[in-house]
Design an enzyme around this catalytic site. Structure first.
Site, mmCIF file in Angstrom:
data_model
loop_
_atom_site.group_PDB
_atom_site.id
_atom_site.type_symbol
_atom_site.label_atom_id
_atom_site.label_comp_id
_atom_site.label_asym_id
_atom_site.label_seq_id
_atom_site.Cartn_x
_atom_site.Cartn_y
_atom_site.Cartn_z
ATOM 1 N N LYS A 101 -0.025 4.509 8.842
ATOM 2 C CA LYS A 101 0.582 4.814 7.542
ATOM 3 C C LYS A 101 -0.815 4.995 6.374
ATOM 4 O O LYS A 101 -0.611 5.778 5.618
ATOM 5 C CB LYS A 101 1.410 3.725 6.972
ATOM 6 C CG LYS A 101 1.922 3.574 5.795
ATOM 7 C CD LYS A 101 2.614 2.415 5.462
ATOM 8 C CE LYS A 101 2.161 1.142 5.094
ATOM 9 N NZ LYS A 101 1.364 1.108 3.846
ATOM 10 N N THR A 149 0.921 -1.151 0.036
ATOM 11 C CA THR A 149 0.126 -0.071 -0.081
ATOM 12 C C THR A 149 0.903 1.291 -0.170
ATOM 13 O O THR A 149 1.586 1.509 0.986
ATOM 14 C CB THR A 149 -1.144 -0.173 1.353
ATOM 15 O OG1 THR A 149 -1.817 -1.368 1.131
ATOM 16 C CG2 THR A 149 -1.959 0.944 1.295
ATOM 17 N N LYS A 171 -7.147 1.366 -3.482
ATOM 18 C CA LYS A 171 -6.717 0.766 -2.288
ATOM 19 C C LYS A 171 -6.810 1.616 -1.073
ATOM 20 O O LYS A 171 -7.468 1.376 -0.165
ATOM 21 C CB LYS A 171 -5.334 0.350 -2.153
ATOM 22 C CG LYS A 171 -4.847 -0.345 -0.894
ATOM 23 C CD LYS A 171 -5.644 -1.489 -0.315
ATOM 24 C CE LYS A 171 -5.450 -1.955 1.025
ATOM 25 N NZ LYS A 171 -3.901 -2.567 1.141
#
Length: 297
Positions: A245, A101, A177
């Site tokens: 994150k 990601t 995503k």
């Protein structure tokens, strides 16, 4: 064993909680997997699964027709490709399959550098967690020109049960995503808030979870993370810091698009607070500790 795929030699970097079973699934499907991770235990696990552990990212990439990167973040991807020499070790025309990601803009930049070096990058982030990685049932959001996605389809099909070509430009998979992670992070925070409220007003968390799991207020995240919220130290499948994150990436994408994301911002602050209390490496379900603290529990 399934028929041997069109191309057989795969490099794999990042043999963590998800990367390890993913690499093992490639071996099961007949690929020759040469893998690297900084942890010796991870390399040993690959050997036990029938893969070939190596001692550097460049060695994993050498002679491979595709290099899968299941690293933590964009910084690690950049280090593997350009500092550790993995990109130069890949044969000309080989594919880099970036499954971590990462911020969409960074993926675009990486794809340009990979293309300049005569290789191709397929942006292919995944959803499904450790369970999906183990069962080869991941959802894979692939973005690259159609011919590049088709070329690596045997690899993607070995790792996921749902492979969707979401766009022709690397970076578009990372956008999809990010939207997914927005929902995941907000759902986990909302589940923790609900269970913390139940405890504050004297309702047993387990009873509340049982009721809500079968109601209209349920979600996949509630059913998956809720039971772990009842444990003091659950097995870690995804850490608090991963959502620090990932939600940071969501907010960056929103900023670039000038899109207001107040729920994502609040969820990010809650995960950040949980990490700041020393729980960054705990399972992400432990965001409930922050709620318990706020409520004096």
């Amino acid at each position: 064993m399934a028929d041997r795929p069109r191309f057989g030699k795969i490099g794999f970097v990042g043999l963590g909680a998800m990367g390890r079973p993913m690499a093992a699934n490639l071996v099961k499907r007949g690929f020759r997997v040469r893998g690297f991770d900084v942890a010796q235990a991870a390399r040993d696990a690959l050997a036990a699964a029938g893969g070939e552990p190596v001692t550097s990212a460049a060695e994993a990439a050498s002679g491979a027709e595709a290099l899968v990167l299941m690293v933590v973040d964009a910084g690690q991807a950049r280090a593997v490709l350009f500092e550790a020499g993995a990109l130069d070790a890949l044969p000309p025309g080989a594919a880099v399959i970036l499954m971590a990601t990462c911020p969409p803009g960074v993926v675009e930049e990486l794809a340009g550098r990979v293309a300049d070096a005569g290789r191709v990058l397929v942006d292919a982030p995944v959803s499904g967690g450790v369970a999906g990685a183990t069962a080869a049932s991941l959802t894979i959001m692939a973005a690259a020109p159609a011919e590049h996605v088709a070329a690596v389809a045997p690899v993607l099909d070995a790792l996921g049960s749902k492979v969707v070509h979401v766009g022709t430009r690397p970076g578009q998979g990372s956008v999809v995503k990010a939207v997914n992670q927005l929902l995941c992070g907000v759902h986990i925070a909302a589940a923790a808030e609900a269970l913390a409220l139940a405890a504050k007003v004297g309702v047993d968390k387990a009873v509340m979870l049982d009721i809500v799991s079968g109601s209209a207020g349920s979600s996949w995240m509630l059913k998956d993370r809720g039971p772990r919220m009842l444990e003091a130290a659950p097995v870690v499948t995804s850490t608090v810091d991963i959502f620090v994150k990932d939600l940071g990436i969501v907010l960056e994408a929103g900023r670039d698009a000038k899109a207001a994301l107040p729920l994502a911002a609040l969820a990010h602050q809650l995960f950040l607070s949980t990490s700041g209390q020393g729980n960054g490496k705990a399972d992400d379900s432990q965001i409930i500790r922050t709620y318990d603290g706020l409520n004096g529990a």
